[in-house]
Each structure stands twice: as C-alpha cells, then as structure tokens.
Design an enzyme around this catalytic site. Structure first.
Site, PDB file in Angstrom:
ATOM      1  N   LYS A  83     -15.452  26.899  76.087  1.00 40.62           N
ATOM      2  CA  LYS A  83     -15.829  27.191  77.477  1.00 40.62           C
ATOM      3  C   LYS A  83     -15.365  28.600  77.839  1.00 40.62           C
ATOM      4  O   LYS A  83     -14.182  28.937  77.686  1.00 40.62           O
ATOM      5  CB  LYS A  83     -15.175  26.148  78.384  1.00 40.62           C
ATOM      6  CG  LYS A  83     -15.804  25.978  79.737  1.00 40.62           C
ATOM      7  CD  LYS A  83     -15.162  24.755  80.398  1.00 40.62           C
ATOM      8  CE  LYS A  83     -15.649  24.550  81.804  1.00 40.62           C
ATOM      9  NZ  LYS A  83     -14.830  23.535  82.493  1.00 40.62           N
TER      10      LYS A  83
HETATM   11  O1  G3P Z   1     -16.081  21.289  86.281  1.00 37.92           O
HETATM   12  C1  G3P Z   1     -15.623  22.155  87.257  1.00 37.92           C
HETATM   13  C2  G3P Z   1     -14.795  21.425  88.248  1.00 37.92           C
HETATM   14  O2  G3P Z   1     -13.590  21.041  87.669  1.00 37.92           O
HETATM   15  C3  G3P Z   1     -14.565  22.147  89.492  1.00 37.92           C
HETATM   16  O3  G3P Z   1     -14.535  21.181  90.462  1.00 37.92           O
HETATM   17  O4  G3P Z   1     -13.997  20.235  92.642  1.00 37.92           O
HETATM   18  O5  G3P Z   1     -12.503  22.002  91.625  1.00 37.92           O
HETATM   19  O6  G3P Z   1     -14.735  22.601  92.512  1.00 37.92           O
HETATM   20  P1  G3P Z   1     -13.909  21.529  91.894  1.00 37.92           P
END
Ligand code: G3P
Length: 214
Positions: A83
């Site tokens: 990634k």
């Molecule tokens: O896969 C990306 C994710 O972990 C981000 O999620 O909720 O932190 O924006 P969030």
C-alpha cells in the site's frame, strides 16, 4: 463485489473471516498504532488467517524508500499487496513495483486524476476515501462514480476499493456505483445483516409455531 475488513485487530479479522464472505484485509499505520504491535509481525499473523489480498502500507515517503520497504513487505506472504500513498513518489514506486510483479494498493485517493495516474502505473487497487471527503463537505460517492467512468472508458483493470466507509448507506451507494471492493470496519459489516423487521418477523414465526406445537 469483494468485501475486505479494515482493521489490524486479529479478533475482528477472525470474526469477519468466520462469516465466510471475507475477501481480504486492509491495514494502515494508524490501525497498527491502535493495536500497539510490530507491523511486520502483525501482517504475518493476518496472512495466516486470510488467504485473500492483505494490504501492507509503507512508512517511507520517498519513492526509493517505498520501493525498498515494499519489496520487504511483499516477502511476508504471496498475498501481501503493498500500500502506497497517491503522491508523485507513490506513483513512481507503484510503477517500479508493478513492473516487478508486485501488487499495489494506492491509498489516500481524493480526486479522479490520482486514480487515472495510478491506473496508468499499473496499480492493482486504488483506494478513494469516501468518509473523509464527506467530512469536508464533498460527496465521496461522486469520486467513486467518476473513477468508475474513467476506468470503464479506457478499460483500466485497476480495482476500485472504496475506503473510509462509515455506515451501511456508504456501502449501498458504493455497490450501486460499481466499486469493485469495499473495505469496512467490523462494526459496520455486522450492520449489513441487520433489520428490525427481520428480528420481529423471526420472533413471530417461532412464537406462532410454539403456540400450536410446543
Ligand atoms: O481504509 C481507510 C480507512 O481506514 C480510513 O477510514 O474512517 O479513518 O476515514 P477513516
């Protein structure tokens, strides 16, 4: 549509895996920090549980460092996907790793041209972050629709992995917009099989049967 779980927690991964419909796992440095564990060791543990793609993020921010780190991460297991951030350096690292046959997931994608460029570089996955766009007053779903159209126009094979999914409506709209994959926290995955009419309907079926036969 493929379903990944977005976590570095082993119990959550096991619980999602036990559902029988889990296709992969995404991790990031924030999720690993939450667990307080060694990143490489945790990735190896995850790869033991799940046989589908497991995204392993690099910590380097320069192309050369990302390539070196990506090669190391890729050695952990054949189903590791490296990634990388959707930056200029990430693009160069993506191209180099893709040319070597390593699959990449281009993360932190917030606009359609990042998705176009990483597809040209041979990315396996691109990760548009839906919830974080909603957070700043933009409709994250528009980005999914734009990337879907661009990829279909030119027949790019890079898969759209909808990330930063916060609730079931995000998932419904991603599926309608044609995202190939969604990565979702366990709490939200569990909501996918929930409806109050299912619960009350089931209670009534059992109660009616028992009234006659119990
Ligand atoms: O896969 C990306 C994710 O972990 C981000 O999620 O909720 O932190 O924006 P969030």
């Amino acid at each position: 549509m493929e379903l990944y779980i977005d976590t570095a927690n082993l119990d959550e991964i096991r619980e999602a895996h036990d559902l029988g419909v889990l296709d992969g796992v995404t991790t990031n440095p924030s999720l690993i920090a939450k667990e307080g564990v060694d990143y490489g060791k945790r990735l190896a543990e995850i790869c033991e549980i799940v046989s589908g793609p497991v995204s392993a993020e690099v910590l380097a921010v320069d192309a050369e460092g990302m390539i070196v780190e990506g090669r190391e991460r890729a050695k952990i297991a054949p189903h590791i996907v490296v990634k990388l951030p959707s930056t200029i350096d990430g693009l160069k690292a993506c191209k180099a790793l893709a040319d070597e046959g390593t699959r990449t997931n281009m993360t932190l994608c917030f606009q359609p041209l990042q998705a176009l460029m990483v597809a040209k570089a041979g990315a396996f996955l691109v990760s548009p972050f839906i919830g974080r766009l909603d957070d700043i007053g933009q409709d994250g779903m528009d980005l999914i629709a734009q990337i879907r159209q661009i990829y279909d126009n030119y027949n790019y094979q890079t898969k759209i992995l909808a990330a930063s999914i916060r609730h079931p409506l995000h998932m419904v709209n991603c599926a309608l917009a044609g995202a190939d994959v969604a990565t979702v926290p366990l709490k939200v995955i569990k909501q996918f099989m929930s409806h109050p009419l299912t619960d009350t309907g089931l209670e009534k079926f059992i109660a009616d049967y028992q009234k006659t036969f119990a």
